[in-house]
Scaffold this motif. Structure first.
Motif, PDB file in Angstrom:
ATOM      1  N   PHE A  22      33.797  -7.348  48.168  1.00 35.88           N
ATOM      2  CA  PHE A  22      34.803  -8.124  47.438  1.00 35.88           C
ATOM      3  C   PHE A  22      34.208  -9.468  47.020  1.00 35.88           C
ATOM      4  O   PHE A  22      33.372 -10.036  47.729  1.00 35.88           O
ATOM      5  CB  PHE A  22      36.045  -8.379  48.303  1.00 35.88           C
ATOM      6  N   SER A  23      34.701  -9.969  45.888  1.00 36.81           N
ATOM      7  CA  SER A  23      34.369 -11.347  45.493  1.00 36.81           C
ATOM      8  C   SER A  23      35.620 -11.994  44.921  1.00 36.81           C
ATOM      9  O   SER A  23      36.481 -11.312  44.351  1.00 36.81           O
ATOM     10  CB  SER A  23      33.242 -11.370  44.452  1.00 36.81           C
ATOM     11  N   ASP A  24      35.746 -13.313  45.109  1.00 31.92           N
ATOM     12  CA  ASP A  24      36.816 -14.069  44.463  1.00 31.92           C
ATOM     13  C   ASP A  24      36.169 -15.237  43.723  1.00 31.92           C
ATOM     14  O   ASP A  24      34.943 -15.242  43.508  1.00 31.92           O
ATOM     15  CB  ASP A  24      37.882 -14.522  45.464  1.00 31.92           C
ATOM     16  N   ASP A  25      36.943 -16.222  43.318  1.00 31.24           N
ATOM     17  CA  ASP A  25      36.383 -17.297  42.502  1.00 31.24           C
ATOM     18  C   ASP A  25      35.578 -18.301  43.315  1.00 31.24           C
ATOM     19  O   ASP A  25      34.995 -19.231  42.754  1.00 31.24           O
ATOM     20  CB  ASP A  25      37.487 -18.016  41.723  1.00 31.24           C
ATOM     21  N   LYS A  26      35.511 -18.092  44.652  1.00 30.74           N
ATOM     22  CA  LYS A  26      34.773 -19.037  45.489  1.00 30.74           C
ATOM     23  C   LYS A  26      33.615 -18.401  46.247  1.00 30.74           C
ATOM     24  O   LYS A  26      32.631 -19.070  46.574  1.00 30.74           O
ATOM     25  CB  LYS A  26      35.720 -19.706  46.495  1.00 30.74           C
ATOM     26  N   GLU A  27      33.716 -17.116  46.568  1.00 30.60           N
ATOM     27  CA  GLU A  27      32.702 -16.502  47.425  1.00 30.60           C
ATOM     28  C   GLU A  27      32.688 -14.991  47.237  1.00 30.60           C
ATOM     29  O   GLU A  27      33.554 -14.411  46.576  1.00 30.60           O
ATOM     30  CB  GLU A  27      32.989 -16.826  48.893  1.00 30.60           C
ATOM     31  N   ASN A  28      31.676 -14.363  47.842  1.00 27.79           N
ATOM     32  CA  ASN A  28      31.676 -12.906  47.948  1.00 27.79           C
ATOM     33  C   ASN A  28      31.343 -12.532  49.381  1.00 27.79           C
ATOM     34  O   ASN A  28      30.917 -13.371  50.174  1.00 27.79           O
ATOM     35  CB  ASN A  28      30.710 -12.270  46.945  1.00 27.79           C
ATOM     36  N   ILE A  29      31.566 -11.265  49.704  1.00 32.13           N
ATOM     37  CA  ILE A  29      31.391 -10.829  51.086  1.00 32.13           C
ATOM     38  C   ILE A  29      30.860  -9.400  51.103  1.00 32.13           C
ATOM     39  O   ILE A  29      31.269  -8.565  50.282  1.00 32.13           O
ATOM     40  CB  ILE A  29      32.732 -10.923  51.867  1.00 32.13           C
ATOM     41  N   THR A  30      29.911  -9.125  52.006  1.00 28.83           N
ATOM     42  CA  THR A  30      29.346  -7.779  52.120  1.00 28.83           C
ATOM     43  C   THR A  30      30.227  -6.912  53.021  1.00 28.83           C
ATOM     44  O   THR A  30      31.103  -7.407  53.739  1.00 28.83           O
ATOM     45  CB  THR A  30      27.939  -7.818  52.707  1.00 28.83           C
ATOM     46  N   TYR A  31      29.971  -5.620  52.983  1.00 28.51           N
ATOM     47  CA  TYR A  31      30.729  -4.703  53.831  1.00 28.51           C
ATOM     48  C   TYR A  31      30.586  -5.067  55.307  1.00 28.51           C
ATOM     49  O   TYR A  31      31.568  -5.063  56.064  1.00 28.51           O
ATOM     50  CB  TYR A  31      30.267  -3.257  53.603  1.00 28.51           C
ATOM     51  N   GLN A  32      29.356  -5.382  55.719  1.00 28.59           N
ATOM     52  CA  GLN A  32      29.132  -5.694  57.137  1.00 28.59           C
ATOM     53  C   GLN A  32      29.868  -6.975  57.535  1.00 28.59           C
ATOM     54  O   GLN A  32      30.523  -7.030  58.587  1.00 28.59           O
ATOM     55  CB  GLN A  32      27.631  -5.846  57.401  1.00 28.59           C
ATOM     56  N   GLU A  33      29.781  -7.998  56.697  1.00 25.22           N
ATOM     57  CA  GLU A  33      30.478  -9.258  56.983  1.00 25.22           C
ATOM     58  C   GLU A  33      31.988  -9.063  56.987  1.00 25.22           C
ATOM     59  O   GLU A  33      32.700  -9.603  57.847  1.00 25.22           O
ATOM     60  CB  GLU A  33      30.100 -10.307  55.929  1.00 25.22           C
ATOM     61  N   PHE A  34      32.471  -8.281  56.037  1.00 27.95           N
ATOM     62  CA  PHE A  34      33.900  -8.027  55.932  1.00 27.95           C
ATOM     63  C   PHE A  34      34.416  -7.317  57.188  1.00 27.95           C
ATOM     64  O   PHE A  34      35.434  -7.706  57.773  1.00 27.95           O
ATOM     65  CB  PHE A  34      34.183  -7.178  54.691  1.00 27.95           C
ATOM     66  N   GLY A  35      33.704  -6.273  57.615  1.00 29.92           N
ATOM     67  CA  GLY A  35      34.107  -5.545  58.820  1.00 29.92           C
ATOM     68  C   GLY A  35      34.083  -6.423  60.057  1.00 29.92           C
ATOM     69  O   GLY A  35      34.984  -6.354  60.907  1.00 29.92           O
ATOM     70  N   TYR A  36      33.056  -7.268  60.147  1.00 31.23           N
ATOM     71  CA  TYR A  36      32.924  -8.156  61.305  1.00 31.23           C
ATOM     72  C   TYR A  36      34.114  -9.112  61.388  1.00 31.23           C
ATOM     73  O   TYR A  36      34.730  -9.277  62.454  1.00 31.23           O
ATOM     74  CB  TYR A  36      31.613  -8.927  61.178  1.00 31.23           C
ATOM     75  N   ARG A  37      34.463  -9.731  60.265  1.00 31.32           N
ATOM     76  CA  ARG A  37      35.585 -10.673  60.255  1.00 31.32           C
ATOM     77  C   ARG A  37      36.911  -9.968  60.561  1.00 31.32           C
ATOM     78  O   ARG A  37      37.737 -10.469  61.338  1.00 31.32           O
ATOM     79  CB  ARG A  37      35.674 -11.369  58.896  1.00 31.32           C
ATOM     80  N   ALA A  38      37.122  -8.806  59.952  1.00 31.61           N
ATOM     81  CA  ALA A  38      38.388  -8.085  60.146  1.00 31.61           C
ATOM     82  C   ALA A  38      38.550  -7.627  61.591  1.00 31.61           C
ATOM     83  O   ALA A  38      39.659  -7.670  62.149  1.00 31.61           O
ATOM     84  CB  ALA A  38      38.452  -6.892  59.198  1.00 31.61           C
ATOM     85  N   LYS A  39      37.465  -7.204  62.224  1.00 28.43           N
ATOM     86  CA  LYS A  39      37.541  -6.737  63.611  1.00 28.43           C
ATOM     87  C   LYS A  39      37.827  -7.889  64.569  1.00 28.43           C
ATOM     88  O   LYS A  39      38.627  -7.748  65.511  1.00 28.43           O
ATOM     89  CB  LYS A  39      36.238  -6.031  63.999  1.00 28.43           C
ATOM     90  N   ARG A  40      37.170  -9.020  64.356  1.00 25.08           N
ATOM     91  CA  ARG A  40      37.441 -10.183  65.209  1.00 25.08           C
ATOM     92  C   ARG A  40      38.902 -10.610  65.087  1.00 25.08           C
ATOM     93  O   ARG A  40      39.584 -10.817  66.105  1.00 25.08           O
ATOM     94  CB  ARG A  40      36.526 -11.354  64.819  1.00 25.08           C
ATOM     95  N   ALA A  41      39.369 -10.720  63.854  1.00 26.28           N
ATOM     96  CA  ALA A  41      40.761 -11.131  63.647  1.00 26.28           C
ATOM     97  C   ALA A  41      41.721 -10.075  64.170  1.00 26.28           C
ATOM     98  O   ALA A  41      42.797 -10.401  64.694  1.00 26.28           O
ATOM     99  CB  ALA A  41      41.015 -11.394  62.165  1.00 26.28           C
ATOM    100  N   GLY A  42      41.350  -8.802  64.050  1.00 23.09           N
ATOM    101  CA  GLY A  42      42.192  -7.722  64.568  1.00 23.09           C
ATOM    102  C   GLY A  42      42.332  -7.790  66.076  1.00 23.09           C
ATOM    103  O   GLY A  42      43.425  -7.572  66.625  1.00 23.09           O
ATOM    104  N   CYS A  43      41.225  -8.095  66.765  1.00 31.95           N
ATOM    105  CA  CYS A  43      41.288  -8.238  68.225  1.00 31.95           C
ATOM    106  C   CYS A  43      42.125  -9.459  68.608  1.00 31.95           C
ATOM    107  O   CYS A  43      42.891  -9.419  69.586  1.00 31.95           O
ATOM    108  CB  CYS A  43      39.875  -8.367  68.801  1.00 31.95           C
ATOM    109  N   GLY A  44      42.015 -10.536  67.832  1.00 37.09           N
ATOM    110  CA  GLY A  44      42.839 -11.710  68.095  1.00 37.09           C
ATOM    111  C   GLY A  44      44.314 -11.415  67.917  1.00 37.09           C
ATOM    112  O   GLY A  44      45.162 -11.823  68.724  1.00 37.09           O
ATOM    113  N   LEU A  45      44.628 -10.676  66.879  1.00 38.37           N
ATOM    114  CA  LEU A  45      46.018 -10.331  66.611  1.00 38.37           C
ATOM    115  C   LEU A  45      46.575  -9.421  67.698  1.00 38.37           C
ATOM    116  O   LEU A  45      47.722  -9.599  68.153  1.00 38.37           O
ATOM    117  CB  LEU A  45      46.117  -9.645  65.245  1.00 38.37           C
TER     118      LEU A  45
END
Length: 509
Positions: A22-45
């Motif tokens: 994914f990319s937006d008007d400020k940054e982009n993110i790779t699959y590995q980075e995206f999965g890492y962030r989502a999993k951390r936040a998922g465990c927090g939730l």
């Protein structure tokens, strides 16, 4: 057997770890980075929610990567997400929260005060706080182990006739059914580069997000401002090498209205898909004239059947005055056309479009009465339980086997002794070169057909003269209302509710 949408993501992380997802008007993110962030936040939730399952979590969204990370974090936690536009009026946010009674709201810090004003007393947190938790792989595996494909994935709120928004609850199996069909029918792969136009609380975006994740593709979140400056929009498409767009009809109409393709052409587009409203062939022909090699696809379906149930690949020339088919049903989907007595209609006859199959939503969240109205037993089958969804749309099958959209049931009126489809008037009006866009609303109190139109200048006489070549007198609009620009709702459709309230309810002329 696949039973959870996260399996798409996990496979793409393995196959395309360093590719931009994914990319937006400020940054982009790779699959590995995206999965890492989502999993951390998922465990927090999961920790904050004390391991509750299948509960609603509101995500206050913007057009950015963080919103999609939050969606996947909710799914990793074993719950379902509800996107809510951060620009939405406070009163509507309050109505949604009251309907949901969510466990948690994920929101930027700047909106905490607004959410407190809505009376929300439970946990409000930011995505950044959730990402401070460490990944607990065993917890994630335990959550996945007990997941079912019938578990809810998201709820999207649509307008309700009573003024209270309805939350359409959609399960994993329905989104997987849709996404697999799109990949198969339209040859989606890791080579697709999607240009996302739809807001994330509009179901068109579901096709962008999950087609990207499933196929190891890339999705660029197009800044909203681009659609106010189509010249910049085309340049953006070329800069990002976008080759696939799944847009609202209105987005394509904006480009046609401003003749943006005369200045620069999208160099990489090979697939253009559209839905949400009837596509005027005048608009489609403009695009086809400049980009004749592109595959154009007309998609049809309401939110309640998970975005789309039929499709039509444009395969022949159409005149401006012709009607574009909505095509054939996707695999694993069946379309029923029922008359007023709940009987199947004959070929060529009009009936209500009803749908059965895995694409059906789970119903309306916390609204059993409304759910029972439209998610009901198939009247053609009294031998075992079988739910169909009644769309409220009218259609018929043409001789070539394609489904044709007629109008909404509530757009069918009785006027001057004649039964009239307002959609038929709109097709003729939208084909006129002098009109940019048009829609018809029936004023029940005054028994008048009111047509609102967008044009360079007021041209009532020319419109009526031109329509007289195609319509009988009894179908003529009784009143024309000229506007420089027709108002659109946040999903990019002509805002009929606004027009009705502004020009009909208070109209004393």
């Amino acid at each position: 057997m696949q039973r959870n949408i996260l399996e798409y993501l996990e496979n793409s992380i393995v196959n395309y770890p360093d590719k931009v997802v994914f990319s937006d008007d400020k940054e982009n993110i790779t699959y590995q980075e995206f999965g890492y962030r989502a999993k951390r936040a998922g465990c927090g939730l999961a920790a904050i929610m004390e391991n509750k399952r299948h509960k609603p979590v509101v995500v206050m969204i913007d057009r950015n990567i963080d919103s999609i990370v939050a969606f996947m974090a909710v799914v990793y936690s074993g719950n379902f997400y509800v996107p809510v536009d951060s620009q939405m009026p406070v009163k509507r946010i309050e109505l949604i929260i009251n309907t949901l009674e969510p466990e948690v709201i994920i929101s930027p810090q700047k909106l905490f005060k607004v959410l407190n004003e809505c009376g929300f007393k439970k946990s409000i947190t930011t995505l950044q706080v959730l990402e401070e938790y460490e990944i607990d792989q065993q917890k994630l595996e335990d959550i996945h182990l007990i997941s079912l494909d019938t578990d809810p994935l998201y709820a999207i709120f649509t307008s309700g006739s009573t003024g209270v928004p309805k939350g359409v609850l959609v399960g994993h199996h329905s989104v997987m059914d849709l996404t697999d069909n799109f990949a198969k029918e339209f040859n989606f792969s890791h080579k697709n580069v999607f240009g996302n136009q739809a807001p994330f609380d509009f179901d068109v975006s579901v096709k962008d997000i999950y087609s990207t994740i499933k196929n190891g593709a890339t999705m660029h979140i197009i800044p909203k401002v681009m659609f106010s400056f189509p010249g910049k929009l085309i340049a953006y498409l070329n800069e990002k090498k976008i080759n696939t767009v799944i847009w609202a009809t209105s987005a394509l109409r904006i480009v046609e209205n401003l003749k943006a393709l005369e200045k620069e052409l999208p160099q990489y587009l090979h697939t253009i898909m559209f839905s949400g409203e009837v596509m005027p062939n005048k608009v489609l022909n403009y695009w086809r004239n400049y980009l004749p090699e592109v595959q154009y696809v007309n998609l049809y379906g309401p939110t309640e059947i998970t975005c789309n149930c039929t499709y039509y690949k444009v395969s022949r020339p159409f005149s401006d005055e012709e009607q574009l088919p909505i095509g054939i049903a996707f695999e694993n989907t069946d379309i029923l056309l029922l008359d007023e007595n709940n009987k199947s209609v004959n070929l060529g006859s009009t009936g209500e479009i009803c749908v059965r199959g895995s694409s059906l939503a789970l119903g309306y969240y916390n609204n059993p009465e409304k759910t029972k109205e439209v998610f009901c037993q198939n009247p053609l089958n009294n031998m075992y339980p079988e739910v169909i969804y009644r769309t409220g749309d009218l259609g018929y099958y043409s001789e070539d086997g394609n489904l044709m959209f007629v109008s909404r049931k509530d757009y069918q009126i009785k006027h001057m002794g004649h039964r009239i489809e307002l959609g038929e008037i709109e097709v003729i009006a939208n084909a006129l070169p002098i009109i940019g866009a048009a829609c018809c609303i029936y004023d029940n109190q005054k028994e008048k057909i009111v047509m609102f139109y967008q044009a360079k200048e007021q041209c009532d006489k020319e419109i009526l003269k031109s329509m007289g070549r195609s319509l009988p007198k009894y179908m003529f609009p009784n009143k024309l209302v000229y506007l420089e620009v027709l108002p659109l709702n946040k999903n990019g459709k002509i805002d009929r509710a606004f027009l009705k309230g502004r020009f009909l309810t208070n109209d004393e002329s």
